[in-house]
Design a protein around this motif. Sequence first.
Motif, short mmCIF file in Angstrom:
data_model
loop_
_atom_site.label_atom_id
_atom_site.label_comp_id
_atom_site.label_asym_id
_atom_site.label_seq_id
_atom_site.Cartn_x
_atom_site.Cartn_y
_atom_site.Cartn_z
N GLU A 4 43.26 48.29 30.15
CA GLU A 4 41.65 48.40 30.19
C GLU A 4 40.56 48.39 28.75
OE1 GLU A 4 44.15 49.86 31.18
OE2 GLU A 4 43.70 50.66 33.54
N GLU A 5 41.09 48.61 27.88
CA GLU A 5 40.53 48.52 26.58
C GLU A 5 40.96 47.41 25.64
OE1 GLU A 5 42.77 52.47 24.37
OE2 GLU A 5 43.61 50.19 23.94
N ARG A 6 41.29 46.38 26.86
CA ARG A 6 41.42 44.50 26.36
C ARG A 6 40.56 44.35 27.16
NH1 ARG A 6 43.92 40.12 24.72
NH2 ARG A 6 43.66 38.25 26.10
N THR A 7 39.80 44.62 28.03
CA THR A 7 38.81 44.10 29.35
C THR A 7 37.47 44.43 28.57
OG1 THR A 7 40.49 44.45 31.07
CG2 THR A 7 38.44 44.85 31.75
N GLN A 8 37.60 45.65 28.52
CA GLN A 8 36.26 46.13 27.65
C GLN A 8 35.92 45.83 26.87
OE1 GLN A 8 36.51 50.21 26.56
NE2 GLN A 8 34.64 50.54 25.58
N ARG A 9 37.29 45.46 25.56
CA ARG A 9 36.77 44.70 24.10
C ARG A 9 36.32 43.38 24.59
NH1 ARG A 9 41.34 46.12 19.96
NH2 ARG A 9 40.87 48.64 20.18
N ILE A 10 37.25 42.41 25.61
CA ILE A 10 36.21 41.14 26.24
C ILE A 10 35.18 41.19 26.19
CG2 ILE A 10 37.07 39.36 28.16
CD1 ILE A 10 39.68 39.71 27.44
N GLY A 11 34.66 42.21 27.38
CA GLY A 11 33.23 42.37 27.43
C GLY A 11 32.03 42.73 26.43
N GLU A 107 38.43 35.92 44.73
CA GLU A 107 38.96 37.23 45.19
C GLU A 107 40.10 38.14 44.89
OE1 GLU A 107 38.85 40.09 50.08
OE2 GLU A 107 38.91 37.91 50.12
N CYS A 108 41.18 36.89 44.29
CA CYS A 108 42.29 36.86 43.72
C CYS A 108 42.35 37.74 42.64
CB CYS A 108 42.76 36.02 43.82
SG CYS A 108 41.68 35.02 42.56
N TYR A 109 41.07 37.66 42.24
CA TYR A 109 40.78 38.75 40.63
C TYR A 109 40.20 39.86 40.77
CZ TYR A 109 41.09 33.61 38.69
OH TYR A 109 41.52 31.74 38.40
N ILE A 110 39.70 40.54 41.94
CA ILE A 110 39.70 41.83 41.69
C ILE A 110 40.75 42.77 42.47
CG2 ILE A 110 37.28 41.09 42.05
CD1 ILE A 110 37.57 41.80 45.21
N GLY A 111 42.05 42.81 42.68
CA GLY A 111 42.90 43.20 43.25
C GLY A 111 43.71 43.95 41.93
N THR A 112 43.53 44.06 40.87
CA THR A 112 44.65 44.49 40.54
C THR A 112 43.43 44.60 38.54
OG1 THR A 112 46.00 42.73 39.21
CG2 THR A 112 46.93 44.30 41.16
N ALA A 113 44.26 45.25 37.58
CA ALA A 113 43.42 45.48 36.55
C ALA A 113 43.77 44.57 35.37
CB ALA A 113 43.85 46.70 36.06
N CYS A 120 38.23 38.27 33.33
CA CYS A 120 37.04 38.36 32.17
C CYS A 120 37.15 37.73 30.74
CB CYS A 120 37.16 40.21 31.87
SG CYS A 120 36.81 41.35 32.48
N GLU A 121 38.73 37.00 31.18
CA GLU A 121 39.11 36.41 29.88
C GLU A 121 38.49 34.75 30.55
OE1 GLU A 121 43.05 36.46 29.25
OE2 GLU A 121 43.00 37.68 29.02
N LEU A 122 38.17 34.24 31.63
CA LEU A 122 38.07 32.73 31.68
C LEU A 122 36.51 33.52 31.60
CD1 LEU A 122 40.60 32.49 35.32
CD2 LEU A 122 40.36 31.19 33.09
N GLN A 123 35.61 34.10 32.06
CA GLN A 123 34.45 34.66 31.72
C GLN A 123 34.30 33.94 30.52
OE1 GLN A 123 33.85 38.02 33.62
NE2 GLN A 123 32.73 37.39 35.64
N ALA A 124 34.52 34.54 28.99
CA ALA A 124 34.05 34.41 28.36
C ALA A 124 34.28 33.18 27.76
CB ALA A 124 35.47 35.60 26.94
#
Length: 220
Positions: A4-11, A107-113, A120-124
Amino acid sequence: MTIEERTQRIGELRTEFKRLVEYHEGSFREIDAKAKYWLTVALPSFVALAGYLVKHGDVISLPLLVSGCALATCLLVSVYLFSSVLLSLRVESGILTPASRKFSDAECYIGTAEDWAELCELQAQELLNAITNNETQNAQKGRRLRRGEISLFRAVPAAICLAGGSAFAYAAASPRGFSAALTGTTTAGTVAGIAIGAGTAAVLIAFDHLSTCGRNSGSS
């Protein structure tokens, strides 16, 4: 660091990357606006001057004829360079979308954290790819605009002075040249004016390119 912290920082990084993409978009618009403005000045001026030289070239004195042809040539170079700024270039938005444009591919990217963090990494990364591309295209448009401005602001007065001075020097060096300077010789004057105008623009653009490259290499 948790997922969660990693996702937040990537955001947060993505937010910064988006600001840079938006900056490039604004820079594109500013460069295009400048090119359009100077194009509206250079193009009508060239058309009017070329028409006048064609109609009255046989009665214009040689210094004015050569200077006019040099001016028309520099204006033509400026028109070409400013119009090249407006050519379509590939601009990336940095938005990641499925290749097939089907939701099932995303859809495969919204299954788990973990999957969401991967997205998020791919978007960055997509934003970084867009930034790289837009920087290159922005620099290319900027170089074209600068060359057009050099041709318009520096080559025009330099070519006029060189053309007029050359015509007077020719008249002073040759007795026959004095009469030609008074009556005008369309063919010789046109060729001389085109050569002086195009040569002056090319020399100034090349000099600016070399001096700019020298400053960049020195600063690095």
